[in-house]
Scaffold this motif. Structure first.
Motif, PDB file in Angstrom:
ATOM      1  N   GLU A 114       1.096  -1.046  -0.316  1.00 38.22           N
ATOM      2  CA  GLU A 114      -0.052  -0.271  -0.014  1.00 38.22           C
ATOM      3  C   GLU A 114       0.724   1.199   0.167  1.00 38.22           C
ATOM      4  O   GLU A 114       0.979   2.236  -0.727  1.00 38.22           O
ATOM      5  N   PHE A 115       2.015   0.926   0.902  1.00 38.72           N
ATOM      6  CA  PHE A 115       2.995   2.423   0.784  1.00 38.72           C
ATOM      7  C   PHE A 115       3.518   2.711  -0.284  1.00 38.72           C
ATOM      8  O   PHE A 115       3.204   3.727  -1.200  1.00 38.72           O
ATOM      9  N   TYR A 116       3.944   1.536  -1.682  1.00 37.91           N
ATOM     10  CA  TYR A 116       4.236   1.960  -2.470  1.00 37.91           C
ATOM     11  C   TYR A 116       3.998   1.754  -3.280  1.00 37.91           C
ATOM     12  O   TYR A 116       4.054   2.859  -4.422  1.00 37.91           O
ATOM     13  N   ASN A 117       2.439   2.208  -3.526  1.00 34.30           N
ATOM     14  CA  ASN A 117       0.911   2.106  -4.594  1.00 34.30           C
ATOM     15  C   ASN A 117       0.724   3.854  -4.328  1.00 34.30           C
ATOM     16  O   ASN A 117       0.360   4.418  -5.062  1.00 34.30           O
ATOM     17  N   ARG A 118       0.664   4.453  -2.984  1.00 35.28           N
ATOM     18  CA  ARG A 118       0.950   5.951  -2.680  1.00 35.28           C
ATOM     19  C   ARG A 118       1.750   6.383  -3.012  1.00 35.28           C
ATOM     20  O   ARG A 118       1.461   7.312  -3.833  1.00 35.28           O
ATOM     21  N   PHE A 119       3.281   5.864  -2.660  1.00 38.56           N
ATOM     22  CA  PHE A 119       4.181   6.109  -3.891  1.00 38.56           C
ATOM     23  C   PHE A 119       4.723   6.538  -5.571  1.00 38.56           C
ATOM     24  O   PHE A 119       4.323   8.106  -5.459  1.00 38.56           O
ATOM     25  N   LEU A 120       3.744   5.517  -5.628  1.00 39.38           N
ATOM     26  CA  LEU A 120       3.407   5.746  -7.396  1.00 39.38           C
ATOM     27  C   LEU A 120       2.290   6.449  -7.384  1.00 39.38           C
ATOM     28  O   LEU A 120       2.451   7.095  -8.952  1.00 39.38           O
ATOM     29  N   GLN A 121       1.383   6.514  -6.877  1.00 38.12           N
ATOM     30  CA  GLN A 121       0.219   7.282  -7.081  1.00 38.12           C
ATOM     31  C   GLN A 121       1.308   9.039  -7.272  1.00 38.12           C
ATOM     32  O   GLN A 121       0.916  10.452  -7.953  1.00 38.12           O
ATOM     33  N   ILE A 122       1.575   9.167  -6.093  1.00 39.19           N
ATOM     34  CA  ILE A 122       1.829  10.604  -5.743  1.00 39.19           C
ATOM     35  C   ILE A 122       3.355  10.959  -7.295  1.00 39.19           C
ATOM     36  O   ILE A 122       2.891  12.032  -7.714  1.00 39.19           O
ATOM     37  N   ILE A 123       4.194  10.188  -7.100  1.00 39.74           N
ATOM     38  CA  ILE A 123       5.089  10.276  -8.505  1.00 39.74           C
ATOM     39  C   ILE A 123       3.959  10.204 -10.231  1.00 39.74           C
ATOM     40  O   ILE A 123       5.080  11.024 -10.392  1.00 39.74           O
ATOM     41  N   GLY A 124       3.355   9.943 -10.115  1.00 42.79           N
ATOM     42  CA  GLY A 124       2.772   9.758 -10.887  1.00 42.79           C
ATOM     43  C   GLY A 124       1.669  11.153 -11.817  1.00 42.79           C
ATOM     44  O   GLY A 124       1.572  11.950 -12.633  1.00 42.79           O
ATOM     45  N   LYS A 125       1.617  11.391 -10.418  1.00 38.43           N
ATOM     46  CA  LYS A 125       1.191  13.477 -10.250  1.00 38.43           C
ATOM     47  C   LYS A 125       1.866  14.185 -10.392  1.00 38.43           C
ATOM     48  O   LYS A 125       1.849  15.036 -10.724  1.00 38.43           O
ATOM     49  N   ASN A 126       3.138  13.814  -9.455  1.00 38.64           N
ATOM     50  CA  ASN A 126       4.193  14.407  -9.448  1.00 38.64           C
ATOM     51  C   ASN A 126       4.794  14.351 -11.224  1.00 38.64           C
ATOM     52  O   ASN A 126       5.239  15.741 -11.941  1.00 38.64           O
ATOM     53  N   ALA A 127       4.388  13.997 -11.942  1.00 46.46           N
ATOM     54  CA  ALA A 127       4.781  14.098 -13.154  1.00 46.46           C
ATOM     55  C   ALA A 127       4.111  14.880 -14.159  1.00 46.46           C
ATOM     56  O   ALA A 127       4.748  15.643 -15.280  1.00 46.46           O
ATOM     57  N   GLU A 128       2.941  14.878 -13.616  1.00 48.56           N
ATOM     58  CA  GLU A 128       1.623  15.742 -14.756  1.00 48.56           C
ATOM     59  C   GLU A 128       2.250  17.126 -14.630  1.00 48.56           C
ATOM     60  O   GLU A 128       2.047  18.180 -15.454  1.00 48.56           O
ATOM     61  N   GLY A 129       2.483  17.404 -12.809  1.00 49.97           N
ATOM     62  CA  GLY A 129       2.995  18.688 -12.308  1.00 49.97           C
ATOM     63  C   GLY A 129       4.405  19.178 -13.091  1.00 49.97           C
ATOM     64  O   GLY A 129       4.292  20.237 -13.329  1.00 49.97           O
ATOM     65  N   PHE A 130       5.227  18.493 -13.443  1.00 44.66           N
ATOM     66  CA  PHE A 130       5.909  18.465 -13.706  1.00 44.66           C
ATOM     67  C   PHE A 130       6.388  19.214 -15.114  1.00 44.66           C
ATOM     68  O   PHE A 130       6.548  20.179 -16.094  1.00 44.66           O
TER      69      PHE A 130
END
Length: 187
Positions: A114-130
């Protein structure tokens, strides 16, 4: 700029579905990372992950000890986190960052999936913002160069954009280092 961002392969991440349920030998772990991140390499000679790197991570206690020369799903998740962190943080800072997670995994106090899935979700949003942020920075740089010279100058624009991106990278790295220091103080 859009072509460059596409070549970064920001959406390429090792997901839980990519990680087999059975433990892997070191060569298999390396193959998994090489296959997943091959498109993100700057050139053909670049290595994503090597035996030396993994051995150094183990010696530095960046992850808890392996059993029977095999890496569990949890180890692969930790190595993936190390891969992400090593671009900006020192090995010591990565160790400080992951100490709590390693301890919780060994004590069975963390749902690492679950921790890793949350991390992947966050970096997905980071990529969009980037991507949006880089395009905005490109516009700002173009305007700055046009006002200082007699029109468009691709080389000056590129140099200013590089300097701007590196500057932002330094801000993010320094902020992350301060957070690592806070983690270390709590322990």
């Amino acid at each position: 700029m859009k072509d460059i961002m596409d070549k970064l392969s920001l959406d390429q991440q090792i997901t839980l579905d990519d990680i087999p349920e059975l433990d892997l030998y070191m060569d298999q772990v390396i193959q998994l990372f090489e296959k997943k991140y091959d498109d993100a390499k700057r050139n053909e000679d670049e290595k994503i992950l090597t035996k030396t790197m993994i051995n150094n991570y183990a010696k530095g206690k960046l992850f808890y000890p392996i059993k029977n020369k095999k890496y569990s799903k949890e180890h692969i998740i930790l190595i993936s986190l190390i891969y992400q962190l090593k671009g900006a943080l020192s090995i010591n800072d990565i160790k400080k960052t992951l100490d709590g997670i390693n301890h919780r995994i060994m004590e069975d106090q963390l749902d690492i999936d679950e921790f890793y899935n949350r991390f992947l979700q966050i970096i997905g949003k980071n990529a969009e913002g980037f991507k949006e942020d880089v395009l905005r920075k490109e516009e700002v740089v173009e305007q700055a160069v046009q006002t200082m010279s007699s029109g468009k100058d691709d080389e000056l624009e590129q140099i200013l954009l590089i300097a701007s991106l590196v500057n932002m990278s330094n801000y993010y790295r320094r902020t992350a280092e301060k957070l690592v220091d806070q983690l270390a103080e709590k322990e």
